[in-house]
Scaffold this motif. Structure first.
Motif, PDB file in Angstrom:
ATOM      1  N   PRO A 139       6.145  13.881  -1.219  1.00 39.41           N
ATOM      2  CA  PRO A 139       5.575  13.877   0.079  1.00 39.41           C
ATOM      3  C   PRO A 139       6.941  14.081   0.908  1.00 39.41           C
ATOM      4  O   PRO A 139       8.043  13.300   0.886  1.00 39.41           O
ATOM      5  CB  PRO A 139       5.236  12.336   0.107  1.00 39.41           C
ATOM      6  CG  PRO A 139       4.753  12.079  -1.458  1.00 39.41           C
ATOM      7  CD  PRO A 139       5.692  12.888  -2.052  1.00 39.41           C
ATOM      8  N   ILE A 140       6.707  14.685   2.318  1.00 38.55           N
ATOM      9  CA  ILE A 140       7.664  14.909   3.349  1.00 38.55           C
ATOM     10  C   ILE A 140       7.781  13.601   4.090  1.00 38.55           C
ATOM     11  O   ILE A 140       8.687  12.953   4.342  1.00 38.55           O
ATOM     12  CB  ILE A 140       7.192  15.845   4.187  1.00 38.55           C
ATOM     13  CG1 ILE A 140       7.285  17.260   3.435  1.00 38.55           C
ATOM     14  CG2 ILE A 140       8.203  15.990   5.431  1.00 38.55           C
ATOM     15  CD1 ILE A 140       6.840  18.445   4.160  1.00 38.55           C
ATOM     16  N   GLN A 141       6.528  12.903   4.312  1.00 34.64           N
ATOM     17  CA  GLN A 141       6.102  11.642   4.901  1.00 34.64           C
ATOM     18  C   GLN A 141       4.957  10.760   4.449  1.00 34.64           C
ATOM     19  O   GLN A 141       4.102  11.730   3.890  1.00 34.64           O
ATOM     20  CB  GLN A 141       6.288  11.615   6.342  1.00 34.64           C
ATOM     21  CG  GLN A 141       5.291  12.418   7.109  1.00 34.64           C
ATOM     22  CD  GLN A 141       5.245  12.459   8.543  1.00 34.64           C
ATOM     23  OE1 GLN A 141       5.762  11.602   9.283  1.00 34.64           O
ATOM     24  NE2 GLN A 141       4.847  13.474   9.059  1.00 34.64           N
ATOM     25  N   LEU A 142       4.967   9.481   4.339  1.00 39.00           N
ATOM     26  CA  LEU A 142       3.643   8.888   3.749  1.00 39.00           C
ATOM     27  C   LEU A 142       3.458   7.611   4.618  1.00 39.00           C
ATOM     28  O   LEU A 142       4.638   7.011   5.084  1.00 39.00           O
ATOM     29  CB  LEU A 142       3.874   8.308   2.336  1.00 39.00           C
ATOM     30  CG  LEU A 142       2.796   7.675   1.842  1.00 39.00           C
ATOM     31  CD1 LEU A 142       2.855   7.976   0.048  1.00 39.00           C
ATOM     32  CD2 LEU A 142       3.181   6.074   1.931  1.00 39.00           C
TER      33      LEU A 142
ATOM     34  N   ALA B  56       1.023  -1.235   0.024  1.00 41.16           N
ATOM     35  CA  ALA B  56      -0.008  -0.028   0.029  1.00 41.16           C
ATOM     36  C   ALA B  56       0.663   1.257   0.136  1.00 41.16           C
ATOM     37  O   ALA B  56       0.506   2.277  -0.718  1.00 41.16           O
ATOM     38  CB  ALA B  56      -0.976   0.040   1.254  1.00 41.16           C
ATOM     39  N   GLU B  57       1.869   1.376   0.921  1.00 36.71           N
ATOM     40  CA  GLU B  57       2.521   2.620   0.836  1.00 36.71           C
ATOM     41  C   GLU B  57       3.385   2.739  -0.626  1.00 36.71           C
ATOM     42  O   GLU B  57       3.687   3.808  -0.947  1.00 36.71           O
ATOM     43  CB  GLU B  57       3.925   2.344   1.759  1.00 36.71           C
ATOM     44  CG  GLU B  57       3.477   2.452   3.365  1.00 36.71           C
ATOM     45  CD  GLU B  57       4.339   2.361   4.196  1.00 36.71           C
ATOM     46  OE1 GLU B  57       5.574   2.043   3.987  1.00 36.71           O
ATOM     47  OE2 GLU B  57       4.041   2.426   5.361  1.00 36.71           O
ATOM     48  N   ALA B  58       3.973   1.441  -1.290  1.00 40.49           N
ATOM     49  CA  ALA B  58       4.467   1.784  -2.440  1.00 40.49           C
ATOM     50  C   ALA B  58       3.572   2.361  -3.603  1.00 40.49           C
ATOM     51  O   ALA B  58       3.701   3.042  -4.613  1.00 40.49           O
ATOM     52  CB  ALA B  58       5.204   0.430  -2.936  1.00 40.49           C
TER      53      ALA B  58
ATOM     54  N   TRP C 166      -6.468   0.180   2.563  1.00 39.39           N
ATOM     55  CA  TRP C 166      -5.516   0.881   3.460  1.00 39.39           C
ATOM     56  C   TRP C 166      -5.859   2.239   3.209  1.00 39.39           C
ATOM     57  O   TRP C 166      -6.125   2.612   2.232  1.00 39.39           O
ATOM     58  CB  TRP C 166      -4.076   0.543   2.842  1.00 39.39           C
ATOM     59  CG  TRP C 166      -3.625  -0.855   3.430  1.00 39.39           C
ATOM     60  CD1 TRP C 166      -4.194  -2.238   2.499  1.00 39.39           C
ATOM     61  CD2 TRP C 166      -3.193  -1.503   4.339  1.00 39.39           C
ATOM     62  NE1 TRP C 166      -3.444  -3.129   3.191  1.00 39.39           N
ATOM     63  CE2 TRP C 166      -3.082  -3.120   4.499  1.00 39.39           C
ATOM     64  CE3 TRP C 166      -2.235  -0.928   5.540  1.00 39.39           C
ATOM     65  CZ2 TRP C 166      -2.228  -3.474   5.099  1.00 39.39           C
ATOM     66  CZ3 TRP C 166      -1.627  -1.577   6.385  1.00 39.39           C
ATOM     67  CH2 TRP C 166      -1.773  -2.958   6.326  1.00 39.39           C
ATOM     68  N   LYS C 167      -5.758   3.169   4.359  1.00 43.60           N
ATOM     69  CA  LYS C 167      -5.790   4.715   4.124  1.00 43.60           C
ATOM     70  C   LYS C 167      -4.262   4.966   4.136  1.00 43.60           C
ATOM     71  O   LYS C 167      -3.547   4.807   5.092  1.00 43.60           O
ATOM     72  CB  LYS C 167      -6.506   5.019   5.404  1.00 43.60           C
ATOM     73  CG  LYS C 167      -6.551   6.449   5.324  1.00 43.60           C
ATOM     74  CD  LYS C 167      -7.537   7.045   6.655  1.00 43.60           C
ATOM     75  CE  LYS C 167      -7.344   8.763   6.301  1.00 43.60           C
ATOM     76  NZ  LYS C 167      -8.526   9.310   7.153  1.00 43.60           N
TER      77      LYS C 167
ATOM     78  N   LEU D 112       1.357   7.059  -6.705  1.00 43.68           N
ATOM     79  CA  LEU D 112       0.184   7.852  -6.792  1.00 43.68           C
ATOM     80  C   LEU D 112       0.410   9.340  -6.531  1.00 43.68           C
ATOM     81  O   LEU D 112       0.275  10.157  -7.349  1.00 43.68           O
ATOM     82  CB  LEU D 112      -0.879   7.570  -5.825  1.00 43.68           C
ATOM     83  CG  LEU D 112      -2.168   8.391  -6.140  1.00 43.68           C
ATOM     84  CD1 LEU D 112      -2.895   7.866  -7.484  1.00 43.68           C
ATOM     85  CD2 LEU D 112      -3.488   7.747  -5.107  1.00 43.68           C
ATOM     86  N   ALA D 113       1.258   9.354  -5.358  1.00 41.82           N
ATOM     87  CA  ALA D 113       1.710  11.107  -5.271  1.00 41.82           C
ATOM     88  C   ALA D 113       2.802  11.302  -6.193  1.00 41.82           C
ATOM     89  O   ALA D 113       2.789  12.686  -6.793  1.00 41.82           O
ATOM     90  CB  ALA D 113       2.539  10.999  -3.816  1.00 41.82           C
TER      91      ALA D 113
END
Length: 333
Positions: free
Chosen positions: A193-196, A178-180, A208-209, A185-186
């Motif tokens: 993104p600074i953080q995700l 999900a993070e990948a 996942w959110k 997407l970003a």
């Protein structure tokens, strides 16, 4: 994690170190000891609504507290359950320690945050691998423990604990997927993104959110990671700025201090509620994962005295529309 799941996991590991003669008693001690750390929810104050946020998953969930907490459990459970079964106090303490030790580690796999190394560190560990309630995680453990008792076999208890570990590792894999997908997407939006972070939505590890921070905003999306990856683009909100959003706030006031306490709890993911200009929300959580519809918030008052605390509120979005949106994502409709 919910208390039932905590107890079942503690019982499964305690039984795994027992024999068929001690199976029921060892499991009972492990179950009750594993639920005990959550008694910290009783630490509350009528005048300080944020005290329970700071106290929950703090000292009772520290790895350093396991010997003390399990000893206190053993003092009670030995005389209530184990002594009449011929257990020595050392045996009772051992099973209590085994059960007690599972609690904080399991909580750390959720997204709330657990202070594993308090008092050396106030850092909240949140590995974001499983929802605080997940029937697919809990029910197999319950069934296998039932079989262990019926068959008087520790094998089923060991399989139950193995299932728990396997499911948590699967949750880690799903989180990373999900993070990948969130980073991709970003990138498509030309965001840097600074953080995700990716957090499991309610009761599953499929949807996942994903929340990421840009220079001036937070962006939330829902991402379903099944055999294929599916994105549900969501909303964005401007990051909190006290000087802009609350210019009347007095530095050093209790409300200003409470905002910082809430910021630490929320890992900085704060924004002004677009529906209530006096409310500050935690952007990380919502019922529908691609929406900014907070589960909790704090509310300020311009007329508050220097020593007055903020108000804390919990929001439960149980509308049929929200449930349907969530189910549509989960079932991939």
């Amino acid at each position: 994690m919910d208390p039932i799941t905590q107890g079942l996991l503690g019982a499964s590991l305690s039984q795994s170190f027992s024999n068929k003669q001690h199976l029921v008693t060892a499991g009972s001690i492990g179950l009750l000891a594993a639920m005990t750390p959550d008694l910290d929810v009783l630490i509350r104050s009528q005048t300080d609504p944020l005290l329970f946020l700071e106290a929950h998953r703090q000292f009772t969930h520290s790895l350093f507290f396991i010997p003390i907490g399990s000893f206190l459990c053993a003092l009670v459970l030995h005389y209530l359950l184990a002594k009449k079964q011929g257990f020595s106090f050392k045996q009772s303490w051992l099973y209590a320690a085994i059960g007690f030790s599972t609690h904080a580690l399991l909580d750390s796999f959720t997204s709330y945050g657990t202070q594993l190394f308090w008092p050396l560190s106030n850092h909240r560990y949140a590995w974001n691998a499983v929802s605080v309630i997940d029937p697919l995680f809990t029910l197999p453990i319950l069934i296998l423990l039932g079989l262990a008792i019926m068959k008087r076999s520790v094998l089923f208890s060991r399989i139950a604990f193995l299932w728990a570990v396997t499911y948590l590792m699967l949750g880690v894999v799903q989180r990373d997927r999900a993070e990948a997908a969130g980073w991709e997407l970003a990138k498509e939006r030309q965001h840097n993104p600074i953080q995700l972070e990716a957090k499991p939505s309610f009761a599953n590890i499929l949807v996942w959110k994903v929340v990421y921070e840009t220079h001036n905003a937070y962006v939330v999306d829902a991402i379903r990671v099944g055999s294929s990856v599916k994105n549900y683009p969501g909303e964005s909100i401007t990051k909190l700025s006290l000087s802009r959003d609350f210019p009347w706030l007095v530095p050093g006031s209790q409300q200003a201090k409470d905002i910082e306490r809430f910021r630490r709890f929320s890992n900085g993911y704060l924004a002004q509620d677009p529906t209530n200009e006096l409310r500050i929300i935690d952007v990380r959580y919502s019922m529908v994962p691609n929406q900014i519809n907070p589960l909790w918030s704090i509310e300020l008052s311009p007329s508050a005295t220097m020593g007055t605390h903020v108000e804390y509120a919990v929001h439960r979005d149980s509308s049929s529309e929200s449930r349907q949106l969530y189910l549509d994502m989960l079932l991939d409709f």
